[in-house]
Design a protein around this motif. Structure first.
Motif, PDB file in Angstrom:
ATOM      1  N   UNK A  58       0.784  -1.227   0.000  1.00 26.05           N
ATOM      2  CA  UNK A  58       0.000   0.000   0.000  1.00 26.05           C
ATOM      3  C   UNK A  58       0.820   1.283   0.000  1.00 26.05           C
ATOM      4  N   UNK A  59       2.137   1.182   0.014  1.00 27.14           N
ATOM      5  CA  UNK A  59       2.978   2.389   0.102  1.00 27.14           C
ATOM      6  C   UNK A  59       2.944   3.249  -1.162  1.00 27.14           C
ATOM      7  N   UNK A  60       2.460   2.693  -2.271  1.00 25.75           N
ATOM      8  CA  UNK A  60       2.420   3.454  -3.524  1.00 25.75           C
ATOM      9  C   UNK A  60       1.031   3.999  -3.857  1.00 25.75           C
ATOM     10  N   UNK A  61       0.033   3.699  -3.035  1.00 21.42           N
ATOM     11  CA  UNK A  61      -1.328   4.155  -3.308  1.00 21.42           C
ATOM     12  C   UNK A  61      -1.358   5.675  -3.462  1.00 21.42           C
ATOM     13  N   UNK A  62      -1.948   6.118  -4.582  1.00 23.11           N
ATOM     14  CA  UNK A  62      -2.054   7.542  -4.877  1.00 23.11           C
ATOM     15  C   UNK A  62      -0.841   8.121  -5.593  1.00 23.11           C
ATOM     16  N   UNK A  63       0.202   7.348  -5.737  1.00 21.77           N
ATOM     17  CA  UNK A  63       1.426   7.840  -6.405  1.00 21.77           C
ATOM     18  C   UNK A  63       1.332   7.637  -7.914  1.00 21.77           C
ATOM     19  N   UNK A  64       1.864   8.620  -8.634  1.00 18.73           N
ATOM     20  CA  UNK A  64       1.934   8.540 -10.093  1.00 18.73           C
ATOM     21  C   UNK A  64       3.391   8.329 -10.475  1.00 18.73           C
ATOM     22  N   UNK A  65       3.613   7.485 -11.481  1.00 14.48           N
ATOM     23  CA  UNK A  65       4.961   7.260 -11.993  1.00 14.48           C
ATOM     24  C   UNK A  65       4.937   7.365 -13.509  1.00 14.48           C
ATOM     25  N   UNK A  66       6.051   7.862 -14.066  1.00 12.51           N
ATOM     26  CA  UNK A  66       6.110   8.018 -15.512  1.00 12.51           C
ATOM     27  C   UNK A  66       7.525   7.837 -16.074  1.00 12.51           C
ATOM     28  N   UNK A  67       8.443   7.378 -15.229  1.00 13.36           N
ATOM     29  CA  UNK A  67       9.831   7.182 -15.658  1.00 13.36           C
ATOM     30  C   UNK A  67      10.449   6.003 -14.924  1.00 13.36           C
ATOM     31  N   UNK A  68      11.492   5.454 -15.513  1.00 12.87           N
ATOM     32  CA  UNK A  68      12.313   4.485 -14.814  1.00 12.87           C
ATOM     33  C   UNK A  68      13.756   4.914 -14.981  1.00 12.87           C
ATOM     34  N   UNK A  69      14.607   4.424 -14.101  1.00 12.70           N
ATOM     35  CA  UNK A  69      16.045   4.648 -14.213  1.00 12.70           C
ATOM     36  C   UNK A  69      16.755   3.418 -13.685  1.00 12.70           C
ATOM     37  N   UNK A  70      17.937   3.158 -14.222  1.00 12.44           N
ATOM     38  CA  UNK A  70      18.777   2.056 -13.761  1.00 12.44           C
ATOM     39  C   UNK A  70      19.955   2.670 -13.012  1.00 12.44           C
ATOM     40  N   UNK A  71      20.240   2.102 -11.836  1.00 12.40           N
ATOM     41  CA  UNK A  71      21.353   2.550 -11.000  1.00 12.40           C
ATOM     42  C   UNK A  71      22.259   1.372 -10.676  1.00 12.40           C
ATOM     43  N   UNK A  72      23.465   1.691 -10.273  1.00 14.57           N
ATOM     44  CA  UNK A  72      24.413   0.647  -9.872  1.00 14.57           C
ATOM     45  C   UNK A  72      24.012   0.047  -8.525  1.00 14.57           C
ATOM     46  N   UNK A  73      23.686   0.891  -7.554  1.00 20.85           N
ATOM     47  CA  UNK A  73      23.303   0.435  -6.219  1.00 20.85           C
ATOM     48  C   UNK A  73      22.075   1.216  -5.756  1.00 20.85           C
ATOM     49  N   UNK A  74      21.520   0.793  -4.649  1.00 20.62           N
ATOM     50  CA  UNK A  74      20.337   1.464  -4.106  1.00 20.62           C
ATOM     51  C   UNK A  74      20.648   2.872  -3.618  1.00 20.62           C
ATOM     52  N   UNK A  75      21.914   3.169  -3.338  1.00 16.25           N
ATOM     53  CA  UNK A  75      22.278   4.503  -2.863  1.00 16.25           C
ATOM     54  C   UNK A  75      22.909   5.365  -3.954  1.00 16.25           C
ATOM     55  N   UNK A  76      23.094   4.809  -5.137  1.00 14.98           N
ATOM     56  CA  UNK A  76      23.676   5.568  -6.248  1.00 14.98           C
ATOM     57  C   UNK A  76      22.766   6.714  -6.659  1.00 14.98           C
ATOM     58  N   UNK A  77      23.386   7.796  -7.090  1.00 13.59           N
ATOM     59  CA  UNK A  77      22.614   8.919  -7.629  1.00 13.59           C
ATOM     60  C   UNK A  77      22.868   9.101  -9.126  1.00 13.59           C
ATOM     61  N   UNK A  78      23.900   8.455  -9.654  1.00  8.54           N
ATOM     62  CA  UNK A  78      24.209   8.537 -11.079  1.00  8.54           C
ATOM     63  C   UNK A  78      23.427   7.474 -11.838  1.00  8.54           C
TER      64      UNK A  78
END
Length: 108
Positions: A58-78
């Motif tokens: 239920x943590x995504x209820x009401x959320x809109x998404x329109x993009x994806x991204x691939x990262x190296x790690x869960x903490x990566x920002x690049x």
């Protein structure tokens, strides 16, 4: 200028598969959630990613998404790669979004 070999392209695909494992869903520039359980395969010249972004908790209820991204790690920002898709809104806990990504790394 030298060209890399087909073998080297294969090693690049393997490196992508083994090291860039996190898929994020986002609304514009705001990351909504990151997933570390993507299924990643190599088929010919493509590195294929698949993640099932469900809302069972239920943590995504009401959320809109329109993009994806691939990262190296869960903490990566690049970002390694990103793209847009048709906007999807999570309305209840039964909603599931399946994201399939193909990155092409040609042999030459």
């Amino acid at each position: 200028m030298a060209e890399i070999t087909g073998y080297a392209y294969g090693k690049l695909r393997e490196y992508m598969k083994d090291n860039f494992k996190v898929i994020a869903i986002a609304n514009g520039t705001e990351t909504v959630k990151k997933y570390t359980d993507a299924t990643i395969t190599i088929e010919n010249e493509k590195v294929k990613y698949k993640v099932i972004a469900d809302n069972a908790d239920g943590s995504l209820t009401g959320k809109k998404v329109d993009r994806f991204a691939i990262y190296e790690t869960a903490t990566s920002t690049d970002k390694i790669a990103e793209d847009a898709f048709a906007e999807f809104t999570y309305t209840n806990t039964n909603d599931t979004l399946t994201i399939e990504i193909e990155l092409v790394i040609p042999s030459n």
